[in-house]
Design a protein around this motif. Structure first.
Motif, PDB file in Angstrom:
ATOM      1  N   GLU A 254     -33.659  42.659  58.043  1.00  0.00           N
ATOM      2  CA  GLU A 254     -32.236  42.789  57.591  1.00  0.00           C
ATOM      3  C   GLU A 254     -31.676  44.056  59.019  1.00  0.00           C
ATOM      4  O   GLU A 254     -30.552  43.770  59.331  1.00  0.00           O
ATOM      5  CB  GLU A 254     -32.399  43.358  56.317  1.00  0.00           C
ATOM      6  CG  GLU A 254     -30.893  43.416  55.737  1.00  0.00           C
ATOM      7  CD  GLU A 254     -30.679  43.752  54.502  1.00  0.00           C
ATOM      8  OE1 GLU A 254     -30.722  44.774  54.223  1.00  0.00           O
ATOM      9  OE2 GLU A 254     -30.702  42.652  53.539  1.00  0.00           O
ATOM     10  N   GLN A 255     -32.632  44.875  58.807  1.00  0.00           N
ATOM     11  CA  GLN A 255     -31.878  46.225  59.849  1.00  0.00           C
ATOM     12  C   GLN A 255     -31.941  45.718  61.043  1.00  0.00           C
ATOM     13  O   GLN A 255     -30.957  46.190  61.919  1.00  0.00           O
ATOM     14  CB  GLN A 255     -32.824  47.296  59.413  1.00  0.00           C
ATOM     15  CG  GLN A 255     -32.659  48.032  58.177  1.00  0.00           C
ATOM     16  CD  GLN A 255     -33.526  49.394  58.177  1.00  0.00           C
ATOM     17  OE1 GLN A 255     -33.706  50.020  58.929  1.00  0.00           O
ATOM     18  NE2 GLN A 255     -34.329  49.429  57.014  1.00  0.00           N
TER      19      GLN A 255
ATOM     20  N   TYR B 296     -38.944  45.553  66.193  1.00  0.00           N
ATOM     21  CA  TYR B 296     -38.006  45.804  65.175  1.00  0.00           C
ATOM     22  C   TYR B 296     -37.862  44.657  64.256  1.00  0.00           C
ATOM     23  O   TYR B 296     -37.670  45.040  62.853  1.00  0.00           O
ATOM     24  CB  TYR B 296     -36.559  46.238  65.984  1.00  0.00           C
ATOM     25  CG  TYR B 296     -35.378  46.896  64.917  1.00  0.00           C
ATOM     26  CD1 TYR B 296     -35.908  47.389  63.533  1.00  0.00           C
ATOM     27  CD2 TYR B 296     -34.352  47.556  65.663  1.00  0.00           C
ATOM     28  CE1 TYR B 296     -34.838  48.250  62.989  1.00  0.00           C
ATOM     29  CE2 TYR B 296     -33.391  48.287  64.814  1.00  0.00           C
ATOM     30  CZ  TYR B 296     -33.802  48.464  63.436  1.00  0.00           C
ATOM     31  OH  TYR B 296     -32.899  49.197  62.931  1.00  0.00           O
TER      32      TYR B 296
ATOM     33  N   ARG C  68     -38.971  45.847  71.924  1.00  0.00           N
ATOM     34  CA  ARG C  68     -38.092  46.729  70.946  1.00  0.00           C
ATOM     35  C   ARG C  68     -37.528  45.737  69.954  1.00  0.00           C
ATOM     36  O   ARG C  68     -37.773  45.745  68.692  1.00  0.00           O
ATOM     37  CB  ARG C  68     -36.833  47.341  71.340  1.00  0.00           C
ATOM     38  CG  ARG C  68     -36.122  48.262  70.515  1.00  0.00           C
ATOM     39  CD  ARG C  68     -35.058  48.912  71.032  1.00  0.00           C
ATOM     40  NE  ARG C  68     -33.982  48.275  71.270  1.00  0.00           N
ATOM     41  CZ  ARG C  68     -33.010  47.921  70.237  1.00  0.00           C
ATOM     42  NH1 ARG C  68     -32.869  48.600  69.184  1.00  0.00           N
ATOM     43  NH2 ARG C  68     -31.872  47.233  70.403  1.00  0.00           N
TER      44      ARG C  68
ATOM     45  N   MET D 203     -36.802  52.219  67.669  1.00  0.00           N
ATOM     46  CA  MET D 203     -36.503  51.020  67.504  1.00  0.00           C
ATOM     47  C   MET D 203     -35.034  50.937  67.579  1.00  0.00           C
ATOM     48  O   MET D 203     -34.421  49.909  67.897  1.00  0.00           O
ATOM     49  CB  MET D 203     -37.005  50.669  66.035  1.00  0.00           C
ATOM     50  CG  MET D 203     -38.648  50.232  66.060  1.00  0.00           C
ATOM     51  SD  MET D 203     -38.941  49.476  64.273  1.00  0.00           S
ATOM     52  CE  MET D 203     -40.453  50.022  64.165  1.00  0.00           C
TER      53      MET D 203
ATOM     54  N   PHE E   3     -40.816  44.736  61.817  1.00  0.00           N
ATOM     55  CA  PHE E   3     -40.636  45.952  60.927  1.00  0.00           C
ATOM     56  C   PHE E   3     -39.796  45.701  59.790  1.00  0.00           C
ATOM     57  O   PHE E   3     -40.198  45.632  58.568  1.00  0.00           O
ATOM     58  CB  PHE E   3     -40.297  47.083  61.538  1.00  0.00           C
ATOM     59  CG  PHE E   3     -40.182  48.599  60.823  1.00  0.00           C
ATOM     60  CD1 PHE E   3     -41.228  48.991  60.469  1.00  0.00           C
ATOM     61  CD2 PHE E   3     -38.809  49.052  60.707  1.00  0.00           C
ATOM     62  CE1 PHE E   3     -41.157  50.132  59.763  1.00  0.00           C
ATOM     63  CE2 PHE E   3     -38.655  50.201  59.977  1.00  0.00           C
ATOM     64  CZ  PHE E   3     -40.041  50.822  59.231  1.00  0.00           C
ATOM     65  N   ASN E   4     -38.390  45.107  59.950  1.00  0.00           N
ATOM     66  CA  ASN E   4     -37.413  45.055  59.126  1.00  0.00           C
ATOM     67  C   ASN E   4     -36.252  44.100  59.609  1.00  0.00           C
ATOM     68  O   ASN E   4     -35.459  44.325  60.254  1.00  0.00           O
ATOM     69  CB  ASN E   4     -36.836  46.314  58.464  1.00  0.00           C
ATOM     70  CG  ASN E   4     -35.859  45.952  57.182  1.00  0.00           C
ATOM     71  OD1 ASN E   4     -35.039  45.164  57.325  1.00  0.00           O
ATOM     72  ND2 ASN E   4     -36.346  46.597  56.382  1.00  0.00           N
TER      73      ASN E   4
ATOM     74  N   LYS F 273     -31.247  43.031  62.187  1.00  0.00           N
ATOM     75  CA  LYS F 273     -30.037  42.098  62.252  1.00  0.00           C
ATOM     76  C   LYS F 273     -28.684  42.763  62.432  1.00  0.00           C
ATOM     77  O   LYS F 273     -27.602  42.612  63.205  1.00  0.00           O
ATOM     78  CB  LYS F 273     -29.803  41.142  61.028  1.00  0.00           C
ATOM     79  CG  LYS F 273     -30.113  39.707  61.288  1.00  0.00           C
ATOM     80  CD  LYS F 273     -30.225  38.841  59.844  1.00  0.00           C
ATOM     81  CE  LYS F 273     -30.900  37.923  59.590  1.00  0.00           C
ATOM     82  NZ  LYS F 273     -30.874  37.432  58.479  1.00  0.00           N
ATOM     83  N   VAL F 274     -28.929  43.905  61.450  1.00  0.00           N
ATOM     84  CA  VAL F 274     -27.627  44.753  61.484  1.00  0.00           C
ATOM     85  C   VAL F 274     -27.390  45.639  62.549  1.00  0.00           C
ATOM     86  O   VAL F 274     -26.390  46.135  63.242  1.00  0.00           O
ATOM     87  CB  VAL F 274     -27.666  45.987  60.451  1.00  0.00           C
ATOM     88  CG1 VAL F 274     -26.712  46.920  60.406  1.00  0.00           C
ATOM     89  CG2 VAL F 274     -27.568  45.108  59.058  1.00  0.00           C
ATOM     90  N   SER F 275     -28.625  45.902  63.521  1.00  0.00           N
ATOM     91  CA  SER F 275     -28.596  46.386  64.734  1.00  0.00           C
ATOM     92  C   SER F 275     -28.242  45.427  66.013  1.00  0.00           C
ATOM     93  O   SER F 275     -28.219  45.815  66.954  1.00  0.00           O
ATOM     94  CB  SER F 275     -30.060  47.255  65.109  1.00  0.00           C
ATOM     95  OG  SER F 275     -30.156  48.230  64.528  1.00  0.00           O
ATOM     96  N   GLY F 276     -27.843  44.157  65.655  1.00  0.00           N
ATOM     97  CA  GLY F 276     -27.398  43.273  66.487  1.00  0.00           C
ATOM     98  C   GLY F 276     -28.348  42.472  67.170  1.00  0.00           C
ATOM     99  O   GLY F 276     -28.370  41.945  68.313  1.00  0.00           O
TER     100      GLY F 276
ATOM    101  N   PHE G 139     -47.642  49.846  57.867  1.00  0.00           N
ATOM    102  CA  PHE G 139     -47.175  49.390  59.175  1.00  0.00           C
ATOM    103  C   PHE G 139     -47.504  50.514  60.156  1.00  0.00           C
ATOM    104  O   PHE G 139     -47.120  51.656  59.780  1.00  0.00           O
ATOM    105  CB  PHE G 139     -45.701  49.271  58.969  1.00  0.00           C
ATOM    106  CG  PHE G 139     -45.032  48.411  60.102  1.00  0.00           C
ATOM    107  CD1 PHE G 139     -44.881  47.191  60.003  1.00  0.00           C
ATOM    108  CD2 PHE G 139     -44.929  48.943  61.389  1.00  0.00           C
ATOM    109  CE1 PHE G 139     -44.378  46.396  61.071  1.00  0.00           C
ATOM    110  CE2 PHE G 139     -44.502  48.199  62.519  1.00  0.00           C
ATOM    111  CZ  PHE G 139     -44.067  47.013  62.363  1.00  0.00           C
TER     112      PHE G 139
END
Lengths: 239, 262
Positions: free
Chosen positions: B152-153, B146, B142, A100, B149-150, B155-158, A90
């Protein structure tokens, strides 16, 4: 003030009850170590707390509000996953990854500040695929902290990391909790580390085995013995 | 000629930006699948006497969204869902073409591109869509990065990851159909994938990689159009061969140990 209130939390998977009637409270400033063997339901608990799994029975409240009703609480939470999964190739630098997490673009200086605090400032321009496990972990903690969260949630964050990085990581956690008053919820299967760092302990093995201040748990030999036997049995069962 | 170059540059930029997110999501062939499904839409347009690109936009966006939904609901893997989308588009196209009395010149220009024949209206449309999509990507930068990139993360960041995923599929659908005029249905995924795979070998951060990819993409398109014009060969093939040349050169440089990011 109570930060998290979990009441009668039960998570049923098709073949197994992963969590059975778990209730506990986390207060402002707590450093809670959640201990339990593999398969004890620690990650299941976090998935429910983070709204990644909403198929649970019972209630989870953050800051007094049911998380089924509003996801606003996520803004106040920093989460560090067990193993940060991403595409090895990535094209993102350390700075990109931390950015991020940044909700408000105008807090640009916050990125430098947090990178310095976690000793990864010099890595700012490196690609994340080139970092060691310990460095990577600090990058993900930086990402979790960049919005000044009130609560930091960490899921077994020392798996596959060298001893020196683990020590540094523990001292960072201690400072975050004692100086910056961040409430920490941290799952681990390292009893010694929990004993040294946490001020509260929750022992989980699908049901809640113990929850209270850590001195009480660790000074009660009978309790520690019972817990060790239970987790050993579970461990044998798994193998 | 001017129109071909202007449209070509816009499409090159658009494909490399949208394609970078697709490549990083392991969705490299999704562009191909949408392009093939748009073939069904083009055939439909020709049969109905409507401008074929309009029906292509409709059919490819709808089928991309449907396949994404089906993939999620029935837990079909990414490559299998792409195969389904790809073959159904071609199948629908073939049946409709059969019904309308066989292949025509128009079909060939959509299959292999016809950038040198691009009209003023097409150029305006290409520029407008490129502008709109780039503005959407920049304003949600962003969130899109994001969730790439991932998930799940993010989602957790809203971040509303599912909505972002549908948005990307939607933008990919528009980009593909817009680009059909440049390289045709059959070579679209080259524009999505090759400049990005090349740029990932050079770039360090995300923005740097995106800029390098855009530069390679624009270079291939401009040199490809000019070369094809001078030597009277097909632009689509030339453009793709140039971008493959850049990739091959980069691989050579990398193997020789001359490329280091540290």
């Amino acid at each position: 003030m109570s930060i998290v209130e979990i009441t009668n939390l039960t998570v049923q998977y098709p073949d197994v009850k992963a969590l059975d009637d778990v209730s506990f409270t986390v207060n402002q400033g707590d450093f809670l170590g959640i201990i339990g063997p593999n398969g004890a339901g620690k990650s299941t608990l976090f998935d429910a707390m983070l709204s990644l799994n909403t198929k649970y029975k019972g209630t989870i409240k953050f800051f007094g509000e049911d998380i089924r009703k509003s996801k606003n609480y996520l803004k106040e939470i920093g989460y560090v996953p067990q193993k940060p999964i991403f595409e090895k190739n990535f094209p993102a630098t350390v700075n990109d990854v931390v950015r991020m997490g940044l909700r408000n673009e105008s807090d640009e200086n916050k990125i430098d500040e947090i990178l310095q605090q976690l000793w990864i400032h010099e890595l700012s321009n490196r690609r994340i695929g080139e970092l060691s496990g310990g460095q990577l972990q600090r990058v993900f903690i930086a990402k979790a902290l960049v919005n000044n969260p009130k609560v930091l949630i960490l899921d077994e964050p020392v798996t596959g990391i060298d001893q020196q990085s683990i020590e540094l990581f523990y001292s960072i956690l201690r400072e975050l909790n004692s100086k910056q008053k961040i409430t920490i919820i941290w799952s681990s299967h390292d009893l010694d580390a929990v004993n040294k760092l946490a001020n509260h302990v929750a022992c989980l093995n699908r049901t809640l085995f113990f929850h209270g201040i850590s001195e009480k748990f660790f000074s009660d030999d009978e309790l520690v013995k019972q817990y060790s036997e239970a987790s050993m049995q579970e461990h044998m069962h798994h193998h | 000629m001017h129109r071909a170059l202007i449209s070509g540059i816009a499409i090159a930029i658009l494909c490399s930006v949208v394609g970078l997110f697709l490549v990083l999501r392991r969705y490299s062939l999704f562009g191909d699948a949408i392009a093939h499904s748009s073939f069904g839409g083009i055939a439909l347009g020709l049969l109905a006497g409507v401008y074929p690109l309009w029906t292509a936009y409709g059919v490819s966006i709808v089928s991309a969204l449907i396949i994404t939904k089906i993939k999620k609901k029935y837990n079909i893997s990414g490559d299998a869902s792409i195969a389904v989308l790809l073959s159904s588009g071609i199948a629908v196209g073939l049946v409709i073409i059969g019904l309308s009395g066989g292949f025509t010149i128009d079909i060939f220009s959509f299959l292999f591109g016809s950038i040198l024949l691009v009209s003023v209206d097409d150029t305006v449309l290409i520029l407008a869509l490129t502008g709109i999509i780039l503005i959407v990507i920049l304003s949600l930068y962003r969130q899109i990065l994001y969730s790439t990139f991932n998930e799940e993360q993010a989602k957790v960041s809203g971040i509303p990851v599912e909505k972002i995923n549908y948005l990307i599929i939607f933008m990919a659908g528009i980009t593909v159909v817009t680009s059909i005029q440049l390289v045709g249905v059959l070579l679209i995924s080259a524009l999505f994938v090759i400049p990005n795979v090349t740029a990932i070998m050079y770039g360090r951060g995300f923005k740097q990689t995106a800029i390098i990819s855009m530069s390679f993409s624009v270079f291939s398109v401009v040199v490809g159009i000019l070369t094809s014009y001078i030597f009277d060969i097909t632009p689509a093939g030339t453009i793709v061969l140039i971008s493959i040349g850049l990739l091959g050169g980069t691989m050579g440089i990398k193997s020789a140990g001359l490329l280091s990011r540290k």
